[in-house]
Design an enzyme around this catalytic site. Structure first.
Site, PDB file in Angstrom:
ATOM      1  N   CYS A 158    -112.025 -23.477   4.321  1.00 31.87           N
ATOM      2  CA  CYS A 158    -111.236 -23.848   5.505  1.00 31.87           C
ATOM      3  C   CYS A 158    -109.735 -23.596   5.329  1.00 31.87           C
ATOM      4  O   CYS A 158    -108.996 -23.586   6.310  1.00 31.87           O
ATOM      5  CB  CYS A 158    -111.483 -25.306   5.877  1.00 31.87           C
ATOM      6  SG  CYS A 158    -113.183 -25.627   6.353  1.00 31.87           S
ATOM      7  N   HIS A 162    -105.512 -27.560  10.637  1.00 28.64           N
ATOM      8  CA  HIS A 162    -106.921 -27.177  10.568  1.00 28.64           C
ATOM      9  C   HIS A 162    -107.714 -28.178  11.406  1.00 28.64           C
ATOM     10  O   HIS A 162    -107.492 -29.385  11.321  1.00 28.64           O
ATOM     11  CB  HIS A 162    -107.389 -27.185   9.109  1.00 28.64           C
ATOM     12  CG  HIS A 162    -108.863 -27.044   8.964  1.00 28.64           C
ATOM     13  ND1 HIS A 162    -109.576 -26.061   9.622  1.00 28.64           N
ATOM     14  CD2 HIS A 162    -109.777 -27.754   8.245  1.00 28.64           C
ATOM     15  CE1 HIS A 162    -110.852 -26.181   9.316  1.00 28.64           C
ATOM     16  NE2 HIS A 162    -111.012 -27.203   8.481  1.00 28.64           N
ATOM     17  N   ASN A 185    -115.177 -27.537  13.871  1.00 26.89           N
ATOM     18  CA  ASN A 185    -114.517 -26.971  12.689  1.00 26.89           C
ATOM     19  C   ASN A 185    -114.995 -25.533  12.493  1.00 26.89           C
ATOM     20  O   ASN A 185    -116.148 -25.300  12.132  1.00 26.89           O
ATOM     21  CB  ASN A 185    -114.871 -27.845  11.475  1.00 26.89           C
ATOM     22  CG  ASN A 185    -114.203 -27.365  10.196  1.00 26.89           C
ATOM     23  OD1 ASN A 185    -113.688 -26.250  10.122  1.00 26.89           O
ATOM     24  ND2 ASN A 185    -114.215 -28.205   9.183  1.00 26.89           N
TER      25      ASN A 185
HETATM   26  N1  COA Z   1    -125.085 -38.898  13.965  1.00 25.55           N
HETATM   27  C1  COA Z   1    -125.353 -40.202  13.809  1.00 25.55           C
HETATM   28  N2  COA Z   1    -125.170 -40.850  12.627  1.00 25.55           N
HETATM   29  C2  COA Z   1    -124.702 -40.109  11.598  1.00 25.55           C
HETATM   30  C3  COA Z   1    -124.421 -38.744  11.704  1.00 25.55           C
HETATM   31  C4  COA Z   1    -124.652 -38.134  12.956  1.00 25.55           C
HETATM   32  N3  COA Z   1    -124.412 -36.817  13.166  1.00 25.55           N
HETATM   33  N4  COA Z   1    -123.973 -38.297  10.509  1.00 25.55           N
HETATM   34  C5  COA Z   1    -123.962 -39.336   9.684  1.00 25.55           C
HETATM   35  N5  COA Z   1    -124.424 -40.445  10.328  1.00 25.55           N
HETATM   36  C6  COA Z   1    -124.579 -41.798   9.822  1.00 25.55           C
HETATM   37  C7  COA Z   1    -124.694 -41.852   8.324  1.00 25.55           C
HETATM   38  O1  COA Z   1    -126.019 -41.573   7.912  1.00 25.55           O
HETATM   39  C8  COA Z   1    -124.306 -43.290   8.045  1.00 25.55           C
HETATM   40  O2  COA Z   1    -125.419 -44.112   8.288  1.00 25.55           O
HETATM   41  P1  COA Z   1    -125.715 -45.389   7.380  1.00 25.55           P
HETATM   42  O3  COA Z   1    -124.507 -46.268   7.532  1.00 25.55           O
HETATM   43  O4  COA Z   1    -126.950 -45.926   7.987  1.00 25.55           O
HETATM   44  O5  COA Z   1    -125.875 -44.846   5.997  1.00 25.55           O
HETATM   45  C9  COA Z   1    -123.264 -43.582   9.106  1.00 25.55           C
HETATM   46  O6  COA Z   1    -123.418 -42.565  10.113  1.00 25.55           O
HETATM   47  C10 COA Z   1    -121.842 -43.563   8.572  1.00 25.55           C
HETATM   48  O7  COA Z   1    -121.713 -42.400   7.778  1.00 25.55           O
HETATM   49  P2  COA Z   1    -120.337 -41.993   7.158  1.00 25.55           P
HETATM   50  O8  COA Z   1    -120.503 -40.688   6.466  1.00 25.55           O
HETATM   51  O9  COA Z   1    -119.744 -43.113   6.383  1.00 25.55           O
HETATM   52  O10 COA Z   1    -119.489 -41.804   8.498  1.00 25.55           O
HETATM   53  P3  COA Z   1    -117.993 -41.409   8.661  1.00 25.55           P
HETATM   54  O11 COA Z   1    -117.298 -42.379   9.522  1.00 25.55           O
HETATM   55  O12 COA Z   1    -117.361 -41.073   7.354  1.00 25.55           O
HETATM   56  O13 COA Z   1    -118.093 -40.081   9.512  1.00 25.55           O
HETATM   57  C11 COA Z   1    -117.949 -37.728   9.127  1.00 25.55           C
HETATM   58  C12 COA Z   1    -118.799 -38.976   9.003  1.00 25.55           C
HETATM   59  C13 COA Z   1    -118.725 -36.567   8.507  1.00 25.55           C
HETATM   60  C14 COA Z   1    -117.698 -37.453  10.592  1.00 25.55           C
HETATM   61  C15 COA Z   1    -116.605 -37.951   8.414  1.00 25.55           C
HETATM   62  O14 COA Z   1    -116.831 -38.471   7.124  1.00 25.55           O
HETATM   63  C16 COA Z   1    -115.824 -36.696   8.271  1.00 25.55           C
HETATM   64  O15 COA Z   1    -115.372 -36.127   9.229  1.00 25.55           O
HETATM   65  N6  COA Z   1    -115.575 -36.253   7.030  1.00 25.55           N
HETATM   66  C17 COA Z   1    -114.807 -35.083   6.769  1.00 25.55           C
HETATM   67  C18 COA Z   1    -115.672 -33.891   6.968  1.00 25.55           C
HETATM   68  C19 COA Z   1    -114.856 -32.646   7.020  1.00 25.55           C
HETATM   69  O16 COA Z   1    -113.895 -32.594   7.724  1.00 25.55           O
HETATM   70  N7  COA Z   1    -115.286 -31.639   6.272  1.00 25.55           N
HETATM   71  C20 COA Z   1    -114.700 -30.374   6.276  1.00 25.55           C
HETATM   72  C21 COA Z   1    -113.416 -30.413   5.550  1.00 25.55           C
HETATM   73  S1  COA Z   1    -112.633 -28.888   5.811  1.00 25.55           S
END
Ligand code: COA
Length: 318
Positions: free
Chosen positions: A113, A245, A275
């Site tokens: 990214c 980004h 993204n």
């Molecule tokens: N729909 C519904 N629930 C989802 C889900 C989806 N698409 N993806 C994950 N969950 C669930 C998880 O399983 C978890 O469930 P649990 O509590 O029963 O275990 C819950 O949602 C919370 O998960 P968590 O990963 O802690 O959520 P979060 O608030 O961190 O949000 C992201 C998840 C991926 C949106 C967030 O962490 C994020 O944006 N991270 C950065 C990713 C990124 O930008 N990557 C590229 C970098 S260039």
């Protein structure tokens, strides 16, 4: 002293779209969850047979048009991509052939990214040293090809697209500074494990520990903002536009807060295409140039974070 300046921008999104509601039929998710956690509403995806280079070509031609140049004016091509059409030739060489030019250096750059930021930095150095005078810098991805469409933790976040800029040698900056970093000790948090010779040739889909990536991204992007401003002797209030980004609206808001910048001065496109990895900054940049928000003479800060981890910034007087 030679500097580089941005002559023109272009971008392209594939026609096929997938909304959050469409994803509800594919994985165990809800449109509301996706929007509230990420700010994403839809993403554009390549169709069967459509490739990264197809997207790159349209974006590149638009940037050349905006710059008022012909392909033959270009003497360097750098394509940032994680999803090249082939192992080799590079997407940059494929693009060069399509543009009908021969002889100038053309290569791909892989920093996930952060790829576009890395590519601008490299092209800027070619121009500053006199090794190139007009560079085509592209960020292009067919990221949907490396997504596991059964993994709700990743497939809802990403999309496909391409953006491009043309850089030209100039007496004044232009690109004031670029800052690049990487730390491979984070390799396991965001990866496609498969490759040649590592015993996992079949593991060709993205894997991510999303919440850990989130935490590191927010703190790291805060640091790169400080580093960039300090290097230029500028203060937060000098920045006219943040072009981040486009990974997650919450990460973008955190960086804007760090800069004391109101969201009206932040170019946000994540809702429309999710993204798009190396394509996301040039896509956002081109949109804000074409709709007239970004004006010549304004000070722009671009920043990115991605797999590796890699991260970096570009400070540019447009
Ligand atoms: N729909 C519904 N629930 C989802 C889900 C989806 N698409 N993806 C994950 N969950 C669930 C998880 O399983 C978890 O469930 P649990 O509590 O029963 O275990 C819950 O949602 C919370 O998960 P968590 O990963 O802690 O959520 P979060 O608030 O961190 O949000 C992201 C998840 C991926 C949106 C967030 O962490 C994020 O944006 N991270 C950065 C990713 C990124 O930008 N990557 C590229 C970098 S260039």
């Amino acid at each position: 002293m030679i500097y580089s300046r941005i002559l023109g921008t272009g971008s392209h999104l594939p026609a096929r779209t997938m909304t959050n509601a469409d994803l509800e039929a594919i994985v165990d998710t809800t449109a509301t969850w996706i929007f509230e956690r990420t700010g994403i509403e839809k993403r554009h995806l390549v169709s069967e047979g459509e490739t990264c280079c197809d997207l790159a070509e349209v974006a590149a031609r638009r940037a050349l048009d905006a710059a008022g140049l012909q392909p033959s004016d270009i003497d360097l091509i750098v394509v940032a991509t994680t999803t090249p059409d082939q192992f080799f030739p590079s997407t940059a060489c494929l693009l060069q052939q399509r543009l009908g030019i021969r002889g100038c250096p053309a290569f791909d750059l892989q920093a996930v990214c952060t790829g576009f930021v890395y590519a601008v930095s490299v092209a800027d150095k070619f121009i500053r040293t006199g090794a190139a005078t007009r560079a085509l810098v592209v960020g292009a991805e067919a990221l949907s090809r490396i997504l596991n469409w059964e993994d709700r933790g990743t497939c809802v976040l990403f999309g496909d697209g391409a953006g491009a800029v043309v850089l030209e040698a100039a007496d004044e900056a232009g690109i004031i500074s670029t800052h690049l970093h990487a730390d491979g000790s984070y390799k396991d948090l965001l990866q496609v494990p498969g490759g040649l010779g590592n015993g996992h040739p079949e593991a060709r889909f993205m894997e991510m520990k999303g919440n850990e990536v989130f935490r590191v991204a927010v703190t790291t992007l805060g640091r790169i903002v400080d580093e960039t401003l300090a290097a230029a002797g500028l203060s937060k209030s000098d920045i006219d536009w943040l072009i981040p980004h486009q990974a997650n609206i919450r990460i973008i808001q955190a960086t804007a807060r760090k800069l004391d910048l109101p969201m009206e001065r932040v170019v946000v496109t994540v809702a429309e295409h999710g993204n798009t990895s190396a394509a996301s900054i040039p896509l956002a940049f081109d949109q804000a140039v074409r709709d007239g928000r970004i004006q010549r003479g304004e000070l722009l800060l671009m920043e990115a974070f991605g797999g590796g981890f890699t991260w970096g910034s570009v400070l540019v007087r447009y």
